[in-house]
Design a protein around this motif. Structure first.
Motif, PDB file in Angstrom:
ATOM      1  N   ALA A  60      46.202  50.542  47.270  1.00  0.00           N
ATOM      2  CA  ALA A  60      45.445  51.344  46.299  1.00  0.00           C
ATOM      3  C   ALA A  60      44.171  50.635  45.846  1.00  0.00           C
ATOM      4  N   VAL A  61      44.055  49.369  46.163  1.00  0.00           N
ATOM      5  CA  VAL A  61      42.855  48.625  45.745  1.00  0.00           C
ATOM      6  C   VAL A  61      41.895  48.562  46.925  1.00  0.00           C
ATOM      7  N   ARG A  62      40.663  49.037  46.711  1.00  0.00           N
ATOM      8  CA  ARG A  62      39.700  49.093  47.817  1.00  0.00           C
ATOM      9  C   ARG A  62      39.272  47.694  48.265  1.00  0.00           C
ATOM     10  N   ARG A  63      38.901  47.605  49.534  1.00  0.00           N
ATOM     11  CA  ARG A  63      38.562  46.310  50.129  1.00  0.00           C
ATOM     12  C   ARG A  63      37.465  45.557  49.355  1.00  0.00           C
ATOM     13  N   PRO A  64      36.376  46.203  48.950  1.00  0.00           N
ATOM     14  CA  PRO A  64      35.366  45.421  48.210  1.00  0.00           C
ATOM     15  C   PRO A  64      35.913  44.837  46.908  1.00  0.00           C
ATOM     16  N   ILE A  65      36.868  45.543  46.301  1.00  0.00           N
ATOM     17  CA  ILE A  65      37.450  45.029  45.054  1.00  0.00           C
ATOM     18  C   ILE A  65      38.401  43.869  45.389  1.00  0.00           C
ATOM     19  N   ARG A  66      39.170  44.039  46.481  1.00  0.00           N
ATOM     20  CA  ARG A  66      40.057  42.933  46.897  1.00  0.00           C
ATOM     21  C   ARG A  66      39.221  41.698  47.224  1.00  0.00           C
ATOM     22  N   ASP A  67      38.047  41.931  47.844  1.00  0.00           N
ATOM     23  CA  ASP A  67      37.179  40.798  48.171  1.00  0.00           C
ATOM     24  C   ASP A  67      36.610  40.143  46.913  1.00  0.00           C
ATOM     25  N   ARG A  68      36.321  40.957  45.902  1.00  0.00           N
ATOM     26  CA  ARG A  68      35.870  40.345  44.638  1.00  0.00           C
ATOM     27  C   ARG A  68      36.952  39.437  44.093  1.00  0.00           C
ATOM     28  N   MET A  69      38.201  39.899  44.209  1.00  0.00           N
ATOM     29  CA  MET A  69      39.330  39.077  43.736  1.00  0.00           C
ATOM     30  C   MET A  69      39.377  37.766  44.530  1.00  0.00           C
ATOM     31  N   GLY A  70      39.145  37.883  45.851  1.00  0.00           N
ATOM     32  CA  GLY A  70      39.131  36.687  46.700  1.00  0.00           C
ATOM     33  C   GLY A  70      38.027  35.722  46.296  1.00  0.00           C
ATOM     34  N   MET A  71      36.860  36.287  45.988  1.00  0.00           N
ATOM     35  CA  MET A  71      35.735  35.427  45.589  1.00  0.00           C
ATOM     36  C   MET A  71      36.040  34.726  44.264  1.00  0.00           C
ATOM     37  N   LEU A  72      36.719  35.455  43.359  1.00  0.00           N
ATOM     38  CA  LEU A  72      37.122  34.818  42.097  1.00  0.00           C
ATOM     39  C   LEU A  72      38.106  33.678  42.363  1.00  0.00           C
ATOM     40  N   ALA A  73      38.974  33.867  43.361  1.00  0.00           N
ATOM     41  CA  ALA A  73      39.935  32.808  43.711  1.00  0.00           C
ATOM     42  C   ALA A  73      39.197  31.531  44.125  1.00  0.00           C
ATOM     43  N   THR A  74      38.076  31.681  44.821  1.00  0.00           N
ATOM     44  CA  THR A  74      37.326  30.477  45.232  1.00  0.00           C
ATOM     45  C   THR A  74      36.736  29.771  44.002  1.00  0.00           C
ATOM     46  N   VAL A  75      36.415  30.554  42.967  1.00  0.00           N
ATOM     47  CA  VAL A  75      35.890  29.938  41.735  1.00  0.00           C
ATOM     48  C   VAL A  75      37.014  29.164  41.031  1.00  0.00           C
ATOM     49  N   VAL A  76      38.206  29.747  41.005  1.00  0.00           N
ATOM     50  CA  VAL A  76      39.363  29.060  40.403  1.00  0.00           C
ATOM     51  C   VAL A  76      39.559  27.709  41.103  1.00  0.00           C
ATOM     52  N   ASN A  77      39.530  27.723  42.416  1.00  0.00           N
ATOM     53  CA  ASN A  77      39.705  26.479  43.183  1.00  0.00           C
ATOM     54  C   ASN A  77      38.603  25.466  42.873  1.00  0.00           C
ATOM     55  N   ALA A  78      37.363  25.950  42.821  1.00  0.00           N
ATOM     56  CA  ALA A  78      36.232  25.035  42.580  1.00  0.00           C
ATOM     57  C   ALA A  78      36.342  24.406  41.189  1.00  0.00           C
ATOM     58  N   LEU A  79      36.738  25.207  40.196  1.00  0.00           N
ATOM     59  CA  LEU A  79      36.876  24.654  38.837  1.00  0.00           C
ATOM     60  C   LEU A  79      37.939  23.555  38.820  1.00  0.00           C
ATOM     61  N   ALA A  80      39.053  23.797  39.508  1.00  0.00           N
ATOM     62  CA  ALA A  80      40.143  22.806  39.541  1.00  0.00           C
ATOM     63  C   ALA A  80      39.689  21.532  40.249  1.00  0.00           C
ATOM     64  N   ALA A  81      39.027  21.684  41.386  1.00  0.00           N
ATOM     65  CA  ALA A  81      38.620  20.502  42.160  1.00  0.00           C
ATOM     66  C   ALA A  81      37.525  19.731  41.437  1.00  0.00           C
ATOM     67  N   ALA A  82      36.546  20.457  40.859  1.00  0.00           N
ATOM     68  CA  ALA A  82      35.434  19.774  40.188  1.00  0.00           C
ATOM     69  C   ALA A  82      35.940  18.988  38.979  1.00  0.00           C
ATOM     70  N   ASP A  83      36.823  19.597  38.198  1.00  0.00           N
ATOM     71  CA  ASP A  83      37.284  18.878  37.001  1.00  0.00           C
ATOM     72  C   ASP A  83      38.171  17.695  37.379  1.00  0.00           C
ATOM     73  N   SER A  84      38.903  17.806  38.482  1.00  0.00           N
ATOM     74  CA  SER A  84      39.726  16.677  38.940  1.00  0.00           C
ATOM     75  C   SER A  84      38.825  15.535  39.407  1.00  0.00           C
ATOM     76  N   LEU A  85      37.697  15.877  40.028  1.00  0.00           N
ATOM     77  CA  LEU A  85      36.741  14.837  40.441  1.00  0.00           C
ATOM     78  C   LEU A  85      36.143  14.153  39.211  1.00  0.00           C
ATOM     79  N   ILE A  86      35.793  14.970  38.202  1.00  0.00           N
ATOM     80  CA  ILE A  86      35.202  14.416  36.978  1.00  0.00           C
ATOM     81  C   ILE A  86      36.203  13.457  36.322  1.00  0.00           C
ATOM     82  N   ALA A  87      37.476  13.840  36.325  1.00  0.00           N
ATOM     83  CA  ALA A  87      38.517  12.971  35.741  1.00  0.00           C
ATOM     84  C   ALA A  87      38.614  11.659  36.506  1.00  0.00           C
ATOM     85  N   ALA A  88      38.247  11.670  37.785  1.00  0.00           N
ATOM     86  CA  ALA A  88      38.290  10.453  38.609  1.00  0.00           C
ATOM     87  C   ALA A  88      36.986   9.664  38.521  1.00  0.00           C
TER      88      ALA A  88
END
Ligand code: UDP
Length: 245
Positions: A60-88
């Motif tokens: 029921a969720v259109r592909r462009p919307i699913r892709d937006r969700m995917g793009m948000l997932a990459t932001v979640v990952n980047a925030l986690a990795a960047a802050d872990s680097l800062i902690a190091a």
């Protein structure tokens, strides 16, 4: 030694499903080793550990919307990795393709370059900002925009093989390939848009296994640990052979 590299890392490097602290720590140690060499590092992370738009079973969720969700997932990952680097102790910043005030800075080529020159690891998150693309294409695009000397594609195998080495014991690993060989033999290193963008702009691609500790630094130092893809498959030069610009 490369002056500036764009590293494309699949979301699965941060965890099989979701985020795993142990996987992020491994990533952090590889990246801090690389920056200690004096190389400027831009990173495009995938989002496949959280979701991929094309694979999501939500009819029921259109592909462009699913892709937006995917793009948000990459932001979640980047925030986690960047802050872990800062902690190091390593400075890092997240730039997103789509403006997300309050979450991260908006990507501009000039801003990204300034951060890199200032010694920050720069996460280029949110893919291209458009549906129907992949983070491989985002990696090729951002590598060109930030003036990277090469795109380093981290995978789960130690280079490009003639067939899947897991299923086929006769599979041969290539040291070097041309863009045309990758396209003609459908070697599936990256999607067609990504590899075509690299070919048209003469951007060398190195495919290597980043799950092995120390491999990112080894790759940057020019050790022959993966497959080089360029205009000429016979060339044997490694990243360390490139003259800093
Ligand atoms: N995506 C997108 N446009 C882009 C990059 C990514 O729509 O420019 C979405 C798409 O849904 C994709 C997801 O983000 O499936 C996660 O990216 P990718 O599949 O490349 O992640 P990886 O497999 O590298 O972890």
């Amino acid at each position: 030694m490369l002056r500036r590299a764009l590293v494309k890392i699949s979301g699965e490097a941060l965890g099989t499903r979701g985020l795993a602290g142990e996987s992020i720590s491994l990533l952090v140690s590889q990246i801090t080793e690389a920056t200690a060499l004096g190389v400027q590092i831009g990173i495009v992370l995938g989002g496949g550990n959280i979701l991929r738009g094309r694979d999501l079973d939500l009819p029921a969720v259109r592909r462009p919307i699913r892709d937006r969700m995917g793009m948000l997932a990459t932001v979640v990952n980047a925030l986690a990795a960047a802050d872990s680097l800062i902690a190091a102790g390593q400075s890092a910043v997240v730039l997103t393709a789509t403006p997300m005030p309050g979450v991260a800075e908006h990507f501009r080529m000039e801003t990204a370059r300034e951060h890199l020159e200032g010694g920050k690891v720069v996460f280029l998150a949110g893919g291209t900002g458009h549906p129907y693309f992949t983070t491989d294409t985002a990696a090729a695009l951002r590598a060109l925009e930030i003036g990277a000397d090469a795109l380093l594609k981290a995978t789960k195998v130690d280079g490009v093989y003639s067939a899947d080495p897991v299923d086929n014991e006769d599979a041969v690993r290539y040291d070097a390939l041309s863009y045309d060989q990758v396209l003609e033999q459908k070697l599936g290193v990256m999607d067609l848009t990504a590899i075509t963008l690299c070919r048209e702009n003469h951007l060398p691609v190195y495919v290597f296994d980043m799950r092995v500790p120390g491999n990112l630094a080894r790759m940057l130092c020019g050790e022959p640990i993966g497959t080089r893809i360029s205009g000429d498959a016979m060339r044997r030069d490694r990243p360390s052979d490139r003259v800093p610009s």
